[in-house]
Design a protein around this motif. Structure first.
Motif, PDB file in Angstrom:
ATOM      1  N   ARG A  11       0.872  -1.234  -0.064  1.00  0.00           N
ATOM      2  CA  ARG A  11       0.059   0.045   0.104  1.00  0.00           C
ATOM      3  C   ARG A  11       0.873   1.277   0.062  1.00  0.00           C
ATOM      4  O   ARG A  11       0.354   2.335   0.119  1.00  0.00           O
ATOM      5  N   SER A  12       2.212   1.172  -0.125  1.00  0.00           N
ATOM      6  CA  SER A  12       3.009   2.357  -0.091  1.00  0.00           C
ATOM      7  C   SER A  12       4.301   2.154  -0.802  1.00  0.00           C
ATOM      8  O   SER A  12       4.715   0.873  -1.191  1.00  0.00           O
ATOM      9  N   PRO A  13       4.738   3.317  -1.291  1.00  0.00           N
ATOM     10  CA  PRO A  13       5.977   2.880  -1.887  1.00  0.00           C
ATOM     11  C   PRO A  13       7.159   2.052  -1.362  1.00  0.00           C
ATOM     12  O   PRO A  13       7.812   1.467  -1.912  1.00  0.00           O
ATOM     13  N   SER A  14       7.207   2.543  -0.045  1.00  0.00           N
ATOM     14  CA  SER A  14       8.091   1.644   0.919  1.00  0.00           C
ATOM     15  C   SER A  14       7.909   0.212   0.681  1.00  0.00           C
ATOM     16  O   SER A  14       8.587  -0.502   0.949  1.00  0.00           O
ATOM     17  N   ASP A  84       2.018  -3.685   5.428  1.00  0.00           N
ATOM     18  CA  ASP A  84       2.391  -2.407   5.438  1.00  0.00           C
ATOM     19  C   ASP A  84       2.944  -2.299   6.678  1.00  0.00           C
ATOM     20  O   ASP A  84       2.766  -1.249   7.507  1.00  0.00           O
ATOM     21  N   ARG A  86       5.771  -0.812   8.550  1.00  0.00           N
ATOM     22  CA  ARG A  86       6.491   0.006   8.427  1.00  0.00           C
ATOM     23  C   ARG A  86       7.827   0.144   9.252  1.00  0.00           C
ATOM     24  O   ARG A  86       8.700   0.417   9.073  1.00  0.00           O
ATOM     25  N   ALA A 133      12.083   6.129   0.136  1.00  0.00           N
ATOM     26  CA  ALA A 133      10.566   5.908   0.231  1.00  0.00           C
ATOM     27  C   ALA A 133      10.001   6.236   1.614  1.00  0.00           C
ATOM     28  O   ALA A 133       9.179   7.036   1.316  1.00  0.00           O
ATOM     29  N   LEU A 134      10.610   5.616   2.588  1.00  0.00           N
ATOM     30  CA  LEU A 134      10.253   5.784   3.812  1.00  0.00           C
ATOM     31  C   LEU A 134      10.365   7.610   4.233  1.00  0.00           C
ATOM     32  O   LEU A 134       9.259   7.901   4.947  1.00  0.00           O
ATOM     33  N   GLU A 137       7.272   9.343   2.301  1.00  0.00           N
ATOM     34  CA  GLU A 137       6.156   9.084   2.942  1.00  0.00           C
ATOM     35  C   GLU A 137       6.038   9.904   4.229  1.00  0.00           C
ATOM     36  O   GLU A 137       5.039  10.347   4.724  1.00  0.00           O
ATOM     37  N   HIS A 138       7.019   9.977   4.948  1.00  0.00           N
ATOM     38  CA  HIS A 138       7.099  10.723   6.351  1.00  0.00           C
ATOM     39  C   HIS A 138       6.819  12.232   6.093  1.00  0.00           C
ATOM     40  O   HIS A 138       6.103  12.871   6.749  1.00  0.00           O
ATOM     41  N   ARG A 140       5.346  13.430   3.503  1.00  0.00           N
ATOM     42  CA  ARG A 140       3.833  13.682   3.071  1.00  0.00           C
ATOM     43  C   ARG A 140       2.994  13.628   4.327  1.00  0.00           C
ATOM     44  O   ARG A 140       2.019  14.401   4.233  1.00  0.00           O
ATOM     45  N   ARG A 141       3.277  12.717   5.242  1.00  0.00           N
ATOM     46  CA  ARG A 141       2.396  12.652   6.484  1.00  0.00           C
ATOM     47  C   ARG A 141       2.488  13.844   7.333  1.00  0.00           C
ATOM     48  O   ARG A 141       1.480  14.439   7.770  1.00  0.00           O
TER      49      ARG A 141
END
Length: 154
Positions: A11-14, A84, A86, A133-134, A137-138, A140-141
């Protein structure tokens, strides 16, 4: 329905970086178990075949052990990607960087042949892709948090 949970894609790039790395590790593990000489050749090393090995040469034993570990690790990575998870993704990054360093140093020090550096670079590239990627995502959050939450640290 059979009672099994539905199969999900990451569900995520990572998660995708973990799934791809895991699938490749599992695939290479299977190759090593089924055709160890093929795995040796795929790593850029010279396969000798059983006829050319001394009775005390345990190369195939070590290929079997590392291939089984790669198969297991690959499955763990894919399952973590589907969940997912993380935290697991984060934990893998420094250890994959460490693996890259150890394998690269093995080549530099003469302990391993030059083509083996590809294994280290594969680990390093995977770690870098997951870390990037992580981080994205961080960010973006954080960008979606309301302003007061940012000021209070959380």
């Amino acid at each position: 329905m059979s009672g099994f949970p539905p199969i999900r894609t990451p569900r995520s790039p990572s998660g995708w970086t973990m799934a791809v790395f895991g699938a490749l590790a599992a695939l290479l593990g299977v190759v090593g178990l089924v055709a160890p000489e093929s795995l040796i050749a795929a790593m850029g090393l010279e396969p000798l075949g059983s006829a050319h090995r001394a009775p005390v040469d345990h190369t195939r034993t070590f290929i079997t052990a590392s291939s089984m570990a790669a198969l297991n690790m690959g499955v763990y990575y894919v399952l973590a990607a589907f969940a997912d998870w993380r935290a697991f993704f984060i934990w893998t990054v420094p250890f994959r960087v460490l693996t890259c360093a150890v394998f690269t140093l093995a080549v530099v020090s003469g302990r391993a042949p030059t083509p083996f550096v590809g294994v280290g670079l594969w680990e390093g590239a995977g770690a870098l892709a997951t870390a990037i990627a992580l981080r994205a995502e961080h960010r973006r959050r954080l960008a979606t948090l309301p302003e007061p939450a940012l000021r209070s640290g959380g």
